[in-house]
Design a protein around this motif. Structure first.
Motif, PDB file in Angstrom:
ATOM      1  N   LEU A  26       9.439  58.905  27.403  1.00  0.00           N
ATOM      2  CA  LEU A  26       9.107  60.296  27.105  1.00  0.00           C
ATOM      3  C   LEU A  26       8.409  60.973  28.275  1.00  0.00           C
ATOM      4  CD1 LEU A  26       8.907  62.624  25.068  1.00  0.00           C
ATOM      5  CD2 LEU A  26       6.791  61.593  24.247  1.00  0.00           C
ATOM      6  N   THR A  27       7.428  60.320  28.864  1.00  0.00           N
ATOM      7  CA  THR A  27       6.718  60.945  29.982  1.00  0.00           C
ATOM      8  C   THR A  27       7.631  61.136  31.195  1.00  0.00           C
ATOM      9  OG1 THR A  27       5.823  58.800  30.682  1.00  0.00           O
ATOM     10  CG2 THR A  27       4.409  60.184  29.298  1.00  0.00           C
ATOM     11  N   THR A  28       8.582  60.254  31.382  1.00  0.00           N
ATOM     12  CA  THR A  28       9.546  60.429  32.474  1.00  0.00           C
ATOM     13  C   THR A  28      10.388  61.677  32.244  1.00  0.00           C
ATOM     14  OG1 THR A  28       9.630  58.049  32.855  1.00  0.00           O
ATOM     15  CG2 THR A  28      11.462  59.346  33.715  1.00  0.00           C
ATOM     16  N   ILE A  29      10.883  61.847  31.028  1.00  0.00           N
ATOM     17  CA  ILE A  29      11.680  63.044  30.692  1.00  0.00           C
ATOM     18  C   ILE A  29      10.846  64.312  30.896  1.00  0.00           C
ATOM     19  CG2 ILE A  29      12.805  64.279  28.772  1.00  0.00           C
ATOM     20  CD1 ILE A  29      14.521  62.029  29.581  1.00  0.00           C
ATOM     21  N   PHE A  56      20.191  64.419  28.927  1.00  0.00           N
ATOM     22  CA  PHE A  56      18.936  63.670  28.918  1.00  0.00           C
ATOM     23  C   PHE A  56      18.293  63.655  27.533  1.00  0.00           C
ATOM     24  CE2 PHE A  56      19.102  63.840  33.505  1.00  0.00           C
ATOM     25  CZ  PHE A  56      18.453  62.674  33.875  1.00  0.00           C
ATOM     26  N   TYR A  57      18.401  64.757  26.812  1.00  0.00           N
ATOM     27  CA  TYR A  57      17.818  64.847  25.472  1.00  0.00           C
ATOM     28  C   TYR A  57      18.446  63.812  24.540  1.00  0.00           C
ATOM     29  CZ  TYR A  57      16.849  66.724  20.825  1.00  0.00           C
ATOM     30  OH  TYR A  57      16.482  66.862  19.514  1.00  0.00           O
ATOM     31  N   PHE A  58      19.774  63.776  24.497  1.00  0.00           N
ATOM     32  CA  PHE A  58      20.445  62.835  23.603  1.00  0.00           C
ATOM     33  C   PHE A  58      20.255  61.384  24.060  1.00  0.00           C
ATOM     34  CE2 PHE A  58      22.668  66.751  22.380  1.00  0.00           C
ATOM     35  CZ  PHE A  58      22.368  66.713  21.024  1.00  0.00           C
ATOM     36  N   LEU A  59      20.211  61.160  25.362  1.00  0.00           N
ATOM     37  CA  LEU A  59      19.919  59.820  25.868  1.00  0.00           C
ATOM     38  C   LEU A  59      18.514  59.393  25.446  1.00  0.00           C
ATOM     39  CD1 LEU A  59      20.750  57.382  27.611  1.00  0.00           C
ATOM     40  CD2 LEU A  59      19.764  58.600  29.571  1.00  0.00           C
ATOM     41  N   TYR A  60      17.550  60.310  25.567  1.00  0.00           N
ATOM     42  CA  TYR A  60      16.184  59.997  25.149  1.00  0.00           C
ATOM     43  C   TYR A  60      16.136  59.663  23.655  1.00  0.00           C
ATOM     44  CZ  TYR A  60      11.558  60.498  23.329  1.00  0.00           C
ATOM     45  OH  TYR A  60      10.407  60.270  22.632  1.00  0.00           O
ATOM     46  N   VAL A  65      14.697  56.166  19.632  1.00  0.00           N
ATOM     47  CA  VAL A  65      14.930  55.719  18.259  1.00  0.00           C
ATOM     48  C   VAL A  65      15.259  54.230  18.253  1.00  0.00           C
ATOM     49  CG1 VAL A  65      16.467  55.929  16.263  1.00  0.00           C
ATOM     50  CG2 VAL A  65      15.547  57.977  17.351  1.00  0.00           C
ATOM     51  N   GLY A  66      16.064  53.782  19.204  1.00  0.00           N
ATOM     52  CA  GLY A  66      16.383  52.360  19.291  1.00  0.00           C
ATOM     53  C   GLY A  66      15.146  51.512  19.516  1.00  0.00           C
ATOM     54  N   VAL A  67      14.281  51.957  20.406  1.00  0.00           N
ATOM     55  CA  VAL A  67      13.058  51.211  20.700  1.00  0.00           C
ATOM     56  C   VAL A  67      12.121  51.227  19.492  1.00  0.00           C
ATOM     57  CG1 VAL A  67      10.939  51.296  22.090  1.00  0.00           C
ATOM     58  CG2 VAL A  67      13.151  51.455  23.203  1.00  0.00           C
ATOM     59  N   LEU A  68      11.899  52.406  18.900  1.00  0.00           N
ATOM     60  CA  LEU A  68      10.996  52.499  17.752  1.00  0.00           C
ATOM     61  C   LEU A  68      11.523  51.721  16.547  1.00  0.00           C
ATOM     62  CD1 LEU A  68       9.976  56.261  17.968  1.00  0.00           C
ATOM     63  CD2 LEU A  68       8.503  54.286  18.372  1.00  0.00           C
ATOM     64  N   TYR A  69      12.813  51.859  16.283  1.00  0.00           N
ATOM     65  CA  TYR A  69      13.415  51.183  15.134  1.00  0.00           C
ATOM     66  C   TYR A  69      13.346  49.668  15.305  1.00  0.00           C
ATOM     67  CZ  TYR A  69      16.821  50.078  11.475  1.00  0.00           C
ATOM     68  OH  TYR A  69      17.435  49.577  10.354  1.00  0.00           O
ATOM     69  N   SER A  70      13.755  49.195  16.475  1.00  0.00           N
ATOM     70  CA  SER A  70      13.736  47.744  16.689  1.00  0.00           C
ATOM     71  C   SER A  70      12.310  47.209  16.693  1.00  0.00           C
ATOM     72  CB  SER A  70      14.461  47.377  17.984  1.00  0.00           C
ATOM     73  OG  SER A  70      13.816  47.954  19.095  1.00  0.00           O
ATOM     74  N   GLY A  71      11.376  47.948  17.276  1.00  0.00           N
ATOM     75  CA  GLY A  71       9.982  47.529  17.250  1.00  0.00           C
ATOM     76  C   GLY A  71       9.433  47.471  15.837  1.00  0.00           C
ATOM     77  N   HIS A  72       9.819  48.433  15.033  1.00  0.00           N
ATOM     78  CA  HIS A  72       9.385  48.477  13.629  1.00  0.00           C
ATOM     79  C   HIS A  72       9.919  47.261  12.865  1.00  0.00           C
ATOM     80  CE1 HIS A  72       7.803  51.008  10.344  1.00  0.00           C
ATOM     81  NE2 HIS A  72       8.642  50.321   9.605  1.00  0.00           N
ATOM     82  N   THR A 123       8.616  63.677  20.410  1.00  0.00           N
ATOM     83  CA  THR A 123       8.036  62.624  19.577  1.00  0.00           C
ATOM     84  C   THR A 123       8.377  62.867  18.109  1.00  0.00           C
ATOM     85  OG1 THR A 123       6.226  62.331  21.149  1.00  0.00           O
ATOM     86  CG2 THR A 123       5.886  61.455  18.933  1.00  0.00           C
ATOM     87  N   THR A 124       8.300  64.115  17.683  1.00  0.00           N
ATOM     88  CA  THR A 124       8.614  64.456  16.293  1.00  0.00           C
ATOM     89  C   THR A 124      10.055  64.097  15.951  1.00  0.00           C
ATOM     90  OG1 THR A 124       6.997  66.262  16.319  1.00  0.00           O
ATOM     91  CG2 THR A 124       8.663  66.321  14.582  1.00  0.00           C
ATOM     92  N   ILE A 125      10.994  64.477  16.788  1.00  0.00           N
ATOM     93  CA  ILE A 125      12.405  64.203  16.486  1.00  0.00           C
ATOM     94  C   ILE A 125      12.687  62.707  16.531  1.00  0.00           C
ATOM     95  CG2 ILE A 125      13.344  64.541  18.808  1.00  0.00           C
ATOM     96  CD1 ILE A 125      15.040  65.594  15.558  1.00  0.00           C
ATOM     97  N   SER A 126      12.054  61.993  17.444  1.00  0.00           N
ATOM     98  CA  SER A 126      12.246  60.542  17.511  1.00  0.00           C
ATOM     99  C   SER A 126      11.720  59.855  16.258  1.00  0.00           C
ATOM    100  CB  SER A 126      11.524  59.956  18.721  1.00  0.00           C
ATOM    101  OG  SER A 126      12.022  60.503  19.899  1.00  0.00           O
TER     102      SER A 126
END
Length: 145
Positions: A26-29, A56-60, A65-72, A123-126
């Motif tokens: 996120l900070t990179t974007i 970049f938006y859709f890639l982010y 979502v992949g990182v948050l979902y898998s981490g969850h 962050t909200t959309i993710s």
């Protein structure tokens, strides 16, 4: 005893690492798209900027979502981010409306407002997307049992 404590804390560590990775993406974007060169490009070629930012938006979204979902899932966390989303939705609406009003009034926009707005909206959309996927997963698992 150490092994038992480590085993108990591994899910939390996994989740903290995934949150850190999502934050770094996120900070990179935000850094890229609030840079003066990109803002100049947006002014000179709005359609080119829209295409670049859209990519970049859709890639982010996919990465976050992949990182948050898998981490969850890996950390066996419960919940669906409801309280976080409630707070982020309120902040997102406020910062977005403030940005729009300042822009159209011709007022000087404070420099931190754009990065803060980016951060809150992305962050909200993710989290909203991840939350929905987690709810769908919970429903699917409940039906399977």
């Amino acid at each position: 005893m150490l092994k038992q404590k480590l085993k108990r804390n591994i899910p939390t560590l996994i989740y903290l690492v995934t949150l850190y990775i999502a934050y770094q993406i996120l900070t990179t974007i935000i850094t890229v798209f609030t840079d003066q060169t990109i803002l100049k490009m947006a002014k000179e070629s709005p359609s080119g900027f829209i295409v670049l930012f859209g990519g970049f938006y859709f890639l982010y979204i996919i990465l976050a979502v992949g990182v948050l979902y898998s981490g969850h899932i890996l950390s066996k966390q419960d919940g669906h981010y409801e309280l976080s989303l409630l707070i982020l939705n309120i902040l997102s609406t406020f910062t977005t409306l403030t940005t729009i009003i300042l822009k159209f009034s011709g007022a000087q926009m404070p420099a931190p407002l754009l990065p803060i707005t980016f951060f809150i909206i992305l962050t909200t959309i993710s989290l909203a997307t991840t939350s929905k996927l987690l709810q769908m997963r919970a429903n699917r698992l409940a039906k399977a049992n």
